[in-house]
Design a protein around this motif. Sequence first.
Motif, PDB file in Angstrom:
ATOM      1  N   VAL A   8       0.805  -1.233   0.000  1.00  0.00           N
ATOM      2  CA  VAL A   8       0.000   0.000   0.000  1.00  0.00           C
ATOM      3  C   VAL A   8       0.836   1.282   0.000  1.00  0.00           C
ATOM      4  O   VAL A   8       0.359   2.338   0.416  1.00  0.00           O
ATOM      5  CB  VAL A   8      -1.035   0.013   1.157  1.00  0.00           C
ATOM      6  N   ASP A  32       1.127  -5.269   3.341  1.00  0.00           N
ATOM      7  CA  ASP A  32       2.410  -4.638   3.647  1.00  0.00           C
ATOM      8  C   ASP A  32       2.245  -3.125   3.731  1.00  0.00           C
ATOM      9  O   ASP A  32       2.003  -2.460   2.725  1.00  0.00           O
ATOM     10  CB  ASP A  32       3.424  -4.971   2.543  1.00  0.00           C
ATOM     11  N   SER A 175       8.362  -3.375  -5.160  1.00  0.00           N
ATOM     12  CA  SER A 175       8.212  -3.002  -6.576  1.00  0.00           C
ATOM     13  C   SER A 175       8.376  -4.233  -7.470  1.00  0.00           C
ATOM     14  O   SER A 175       9.143  -4.219  -8.440  1.00  0.00           O
ATOM     15  CB  SER A 175       9.186  -1.883  -6.978  1.00  0.00           C
ATOM     16  N   LEU A 177       6.597  -5.407  -9.693  1.00  0.00           N
ATOM     17  CA  LEU A 177       6.208  -5.161 -11.091  1.00  0.00           C
ATOM     18  C   LEU A 177       7.028  -4.023 -11.699  1.00  0.00           C
ATOM     19  O   LEU A 177       6.652  -3.470 -12.740  1.00  0.00           O
ATOM     20  CB  LEU A 177       4.712  -4.800 -11.154  1.00  0.00           C
ATOM     21  N   ALA A 201       1.834  -8.539 -16.234  1.00  0.00           N
ATOM     22  CA  ALA A 201       1.936  -8.429 -14.765  1.00  0.00           C
ATOM     23  C   ALA A 201       1.852  -9.823 -14.137  1.00  0.00           C
ATOM     24  O   ALA A 201       2.624 -10.160 -13.227  1.00  0.00           O
ATOM     25  CB  ALA A 201       0.825  -7.525 -14.218  1.00  0.00           C
ATOM     26  N   ARG A 224      -7.240  -4.891 -11.349  1.00  0.00           N
ATOM     27  CA  ARG A 224      -5.819  -5.274 -11.270  1.00  0.00           C
ATOM     28  C   ARG A 224      -5.497  -5.965  -9.943  1.00  0.00           C
ATOM     29  O   ARG A 224      -4.665  -6.872  -9.899  1.00  0.00           O
ATOM     30  CB  ARG A 224      -4.936  -4.034 -11.415  1.00  0.00           C
TER      31      ARG A 224
HETATM   32  P1  NAD Z   1       4.737  -2.386  -7.934  1.00  0.00           P
HETATM   33  O1  NAD Z   1       5.885  -2.969  -8.654  1.00  0.00           O
HETATM   34  O2  NAD Z   1       3.842  -3.238  -7.141  1.00  0.00           O
HETATM   35  O3  NAD Z   1       3.902  -1.573  -9.050  1.00  0.00           O
HETATM   36  C1  NAD Z   1       2.725  -0.932  -8.728  1.00  0.00           C
HETATM   37  C2  NAD Z   1       2.220  -0.176  -9.941  1.00  0.00           C
HETATM   38  O4  NAD Z   1       2.175  -1.025 -11.075  1.00  0.00           O
HETATM   39  C3  NAD Z   1       0.799   0.317  -9.753  1.00  0.00           C
HETATM   40  O5  NAD Z   1       0.791   1.575  -9.138  1.00  0.00           O
HETATM   41  C4  NAD Z   1       0.261   0.343 -11.154  1.00  0.00           C
HETATM   42  O6  NAD Z   1       0.659   1.535 -11.799  1.00  0.00           O
HETATM   43  C5  NAD Z   1       0.993  -0.801 -11.810  1.00  0.00           C
HETATM   44  N1  NAD Z   1       0.215  -2.061 -11.813  1.00  0.00           N
HETATM   45  C6  NAD Z   1      -0.147  -2.834 -10.734  1.00  0.00           C
HETATM   46  N2  NAD Z   1      -0.804  -3.929 -11.130  1.00  0.00           N
HETATM   47  C7  NAD Z   1      -0.852  -3.869 -12.486  1.00  0.00           C
HETATM   48  C8  NAD Z   1      -1.400  -4.713 -13.464  1.00  0.00           C
HETATM   49  N3  NAD Z   1      -2.010  -5.855 -13.159  1.00  0.00           N
HETATM   50  N4  NAD Z   1      -1.282  -4.336 -14.765  1.00  0.00           N
HETATM   51  C9  NAD Z   1      -0.656  -3.205 -15.112  1.00  0.00           C
HETATM   52  N5  NAD Z   1      -0.112  -2.358 -14.223  1.00  0.00           N
HETATM   53  C10 NAD Z   1      -0.210  -2.686 -12.928  1.00  0.00           C
HETATM   54  O7  NAD Z   1       5.330  -1.151  -7.116  1.00  0.00           O
HETATM   55  P2  NAD Z   1       5.336  -0.600  -5.626  1.00  0.00           P
HETATM   56  O8  NAD Z   1       4.025  -0.116  -5.192  1.00  0.00           O
HETATM   57  O9  NAD Z   1       6.493   0.322  -5.594  1.00  0.00           O
HETATM   58  O10 NAD Z   1       5.761  -1.869  -4.746  1.00  0.00           O
HETATM   59  C11 NAD Z   1       4.833  -2.726  -4.139  1.00  0.00           C
HETATM   60  C12 NAD Z   1       4.880  -2.614  -2.641  1.00  0.00           C
HETATM   61  O11 NAD Z   1       6.195  -2.824  -2.165  1.00  0.00           O
HETATM   62  C13 NAD Z   1       4.541  -1.217  -2.119  1.00  0.00           C
HETATM   63  O12 NAD Z   1       3.188  -0.923  -2.172  1.00  0.00           O
HETATM   64  C14 NAD Z   1       5.089  -1.318  -0.715  1.00  0.00           C
HETATM   65  O13 NAD Z   1       4.198  -2.052   0.104  1.00  0.00           O
HETATM   66  C15 NAD Z   1       6.375  -2.090  -0.959  1.00  0.00           C
HETATM   67  N6  NAD Z   1       7.545  -1.201  -1.086  1.00  0.00           N
HETATM   68  C16 NAD Z   1       8.491  -1.244  -0.123  1.00  0.00           C
HETATM   69  C17 NAD Z   1       9.601  -0.421  -0.186  1.00  0.00           C
HETATM   70  C18 NAD Z   1      10.651  -0.508   0.877  1.00  0.00           C
HETATM   71  O14 NAD Z   1      11.529   0.369   0.928  1.00  0.00           O
HETATM   72  N7  NAD Z   1      10.616  -1.497   1.730  1.00  0.00           N
HETATM   73  C19 NAD Z   1       9.753   0.479  -1.251  1.00  0.00           C
HETATM   74  C20 NAD Z   1       8.774   0.507  -2.242  1.00  0.00           C
HETATM   75  C21 NAD Z   1       7.691  -0.348  -2.151  1.00  0.00           C
END
Ligand code: NAD
Length: 263
Positions: A8, A32, A175, A177, A201, A224
């Motif tokens: 989130v 998370d 991240s 994806l 994805a 999604r």
């Molecule tokens: P992610 O790789 O999950 O990508 C999310 C983005 O991808 C969405 O905003 C959307 O634009 C796109 N997306 C999602 N589902 C899709 C689909 N089915 N088809 C097409 N596009 C799609 O990126 P994120 O949010 O950076 O990472 C996921 C989670 O990881 C975060 O929400 C958080 O909980 C965690 N995170 C942790 C840290 C850390 O420092 N520990 C840093 C970044 C993220």
Amino acid sequence: MPQLGFGVWQVPDDEAAKAVATALEAGYRSIDTAAIYENERGTGKAVAASGIAREELFVTTKLWNSEQGHDATLRAFDASLERLGLDYVDLYLIHWPVPAKDAYVDSYRAFEKILADGRAKAIGVSNFLPEHLRRLTDETSVVPAVNQIELHPQLAQAESRALHAELGVATEAWSPLGQGRGLLDVPALVAIARKHERTPAQVVLRWHLQLGNVVIPKSVTPSRIRENIEVFDFELDAEDIAAIAALDEGRRLGPDPAHFNMA
Ligand code: NAD
């Protein structure tokens, strides 16, 4: 811990309540969040409203950099629990090592106390480079359950994954994806998706699962959110895995933990 959860980051508190509710309805059981995301309250509200038994859920939150240090960590943990409205979390992570502060070992000693008190069922770290992880395991007694690191096909993190396997630490991909930026249009992924009649994805998430990574994709779009959990009924073959491995460029989207010292 469920191998696939819901992230989130960058979801405002009120929207988080809605997105987490959708995710729980879709079948996710692991969420998370982090203190710095400022959506622990919304997350907690959705968890409470879901009616799902607490022991079926897996809630992760993280200690923010400015709260590192033994006593500050204990206070920050209390505040996170209060915002989540929970008696315990399933996993508590040190969000970043913050090398310039040099307080992650002290913070982790507070984590060990929280674990011993049963207020976190597991403790771990995030964004720890091999050098940080080795120091932590040398100087403390509980091996981190998890290291949550940036990991996707363009940043496959072979060195960290090998060290995690050696130490018995689960690799959790943030991240997963590639933040949806560019990665999902890469022709090799689009071709594999077509072959399996899936989306790019889903192919990327399936790749993580087959590698043994824990994944926490984020979306606020209900279709999604559902798409991202429908990845347990197909399998990539060796040729697909090799084609995805060829996409590794060692390219970070986020900061380099060696130099990220933001308070
Ligand atoms: P992610 O790789 O999950 O990508 C999310 C983005 O991808 C969405 O905003 C959307 O634009 C796109 N997306 C999602 N589902 C899709 C689909 N089915 N088809 C097409 N596009 C799609 O990126 P994120 O949010 O950076 O990472 C996921 C989670 O990881 C975060 O929400 C958080 O909980 C965690 N995170 C942790 C840290 C850390 O420092 N520990 C840093 C970044 C993220």
